[in-house]
Design an enzyme around this catalytic site. Structure first.
Site, short mmCIF file in Angstrom:
data_model
loop_
_atom_site.label_atom_id
_atom_site.label_comp_id
_atom_site.label_asym_id
_atom_site.label_seq_id
_atom_site.Cartn_x
_atom_site.Cartn_y
_atom_site.Cartn_z
N ASN A 273 -16.61 -1.18 -6.60
CA ASN A 273 -16.83 0.05 -5.84
C ASN A 273 -16.69 -0.15 -4.32
O ASN A 273 -16.31 0.78 -3.61
CB ASN A 273 -18.23 0.58 -6.16
CG ASN A 273 -18.69 1.62 -5.17
OD1 ASN A 273 -18.20 2.74 -5.15
ND2 ASN A 273 -19.65 1.26 -4.32
N TYR B 61 -5.30 2.14 3.80
CA TYR B 61 -6.15 2.62 2.71
C TYR B 61 -5.30 3.06 1.52
O TYR B 61 -5.58 2.68 0.37
CB TYR B 61 -7.01 3.79 3.21
CG TYR B 61 -8.06 4.26 2.22
CD1 TYR B 61 -9.06 3.39 1.78
CD2 TYR B 61 -8.06 5.56 1.74
CE1 TYR B 61 -10.03 3.81 0.88
CE2 TYR B 61 -9.02 5.99 0.83
CZ TYR B 61 -10.01 5.11 0.42
OH TYR B 61 -10.96 5.54 -0.48
N LYS C 234 -5.35 1.00 -2.15
CA LYS C 234 -5.76 1.71 -3.37
C LYS C 234 -4.60 1.81 -4.37
O LYS C 234 -4.82 1.73 -5.58
CB LYS C 234 -6.30 3.11 -3.02
CG LYS C 234 -7.63 3.08 -2.29
CD LYS C 234 -8.72 2.39 -3.10
CE LYS C 234 -10.07 2.43 -2.41
NZ LYS C 234 -11.13 1.75 -3.20
N THR D 21 -20.20 10.95 1.67
CA THR D 21 -20.79 9.64 1.94
C THR D 21 -20.45 9.20 3.37
O THR D 21 -19.80 9.93 4.12
CB THR D 21 -20.24 8.58 0.96
OG1 THR D 21 -18.82 8.46 1.17
CG2 THR D 21 -20.51 8.97 -0.49
N ILE E 247 -22.19 -4.22 -9.94
CA ILE E 247 -21.59 -3.21 -9.06
C ILE E 247 -21.45 -3.77 -7.65
O ILE E 247 -22.43 -4.26 -7.07
CB ILE E 247 -22.47 -1.94 -9.00
CG1 ILE E 247 -22.73 -1.39 -10.40
CG2 ILE E 247 -21.82 -0.88 -8.12
CD1 ILE E 247 -23.84 -0.35 -10.46
#
Length: 241
Positions: free
Chosen positions: A76, A143, A147, A180, A6
């Site tokens: 991630n 961003y 993505k 987060t 990860i």
């Protein structure tokens, strides 16, 4: 033995994924810039150091090749910055975001598929994408673009792996809106930088954000229960029961 690797595993969703996969009995390795809990299975590495990052991945795979029943790579690590309208972007921050969000995962996927091409067990890649890769948001030009690139690269890999003798399954999955540090970064921006700021402030104020624990729980179940070779390569965890 299930081997999980990860990136961005020192905080947020990555930290929860590492913990929860370990609780399920998997052998889990993290890659991150920091190791606050001093975990012996956490490799401290800047993912933009592609040579070092891919060497770590290759070393983990080689170490367990003879005993593993499955390997899973979870890309991630990511960053939402720079948050700014086009015309006011800083070149250095643009380059860094592209490297972290897109170039580094591409290098890791390339290495993962290469070193495991003759491995007959289960092989999965899960890319943590975003709804921002599928919709346009002012102020998130980089961003959204990175993505979207991650999604499209995943589609290409899925298509290519159909012809592989021992294919690797791949899914690029949107995890929803999670409470987060990334959300804190978004809320610290200005409306001039990010016209949707008030909406995201409301998500926090009204308790509409998912916790990293809840999201990781769903993602762990997704990895363990879904056949990545059968499912479409673009997914959204909010649509997974």
């Amino acid at each position: 033995m299930d081997i999980i690797i990860i990136t961005g595993a020192s905080k947020g969703i990555g930290q929860q994924l590492l913990s929860q996969f370990q609780e399920k009995g998997a052998t889990v390795y993290g890659m991150a810039r920091t190791n606050p809990d001093q975990l012996h299975t956490m490799y401290e590495v800047d993912l933009t150091d592609y040579e070092k990052a891919t060497a770590i991945l290759e070393g983990i795979v080689s170490q367990h090749m003879d005993e593993a029943s499955s390997f899973t790579l979870i890309n991630n690590a990511g960053m939402v910055e720079p948050i700014s309208l086009v015309g006011a972007l800083e070149a250095q921050k643009v380059e860094q975001a592209i490297q972290v969000n897109l170039t580094a995962p591409i290098h890791l996927m390339n290495t993962f598929i290469d070193v495991l091409k003759d491995f007959k067990g289960s092989k999965k890649i899960m890319n943590i994408s975003s709804g921002a890769g599928r919709s346009a948001y002012e102020g998130w030009g980089i961003y959204c673009t990175t993505k979207a690139g991650l999604d499209q690269f995943s589609r290409v890999v899925a298509q290519e792996q159909k012809a592989a003798e021992y294919p690797t399954g791949i899914v690029s999955i949107a995890p929803g809106i999670i409470d987060t540090g990334m959300q804190e970064t978004i809320r610290s921006s200005t409306e001039q930088q990010f016209p949707h700021l008030r909406r995201f402030e409301a998500y926090k104020r009204e308790g509409q954000l998912s916790s990293a624990f809840e999201t990781a729980e769903k993602l762990v179940r997704f990895v363990n229960e879904v056949d990545f070779l059968e499912i479409a390569p673009i997914a959204d965890i909010r649509k997974f029961d």
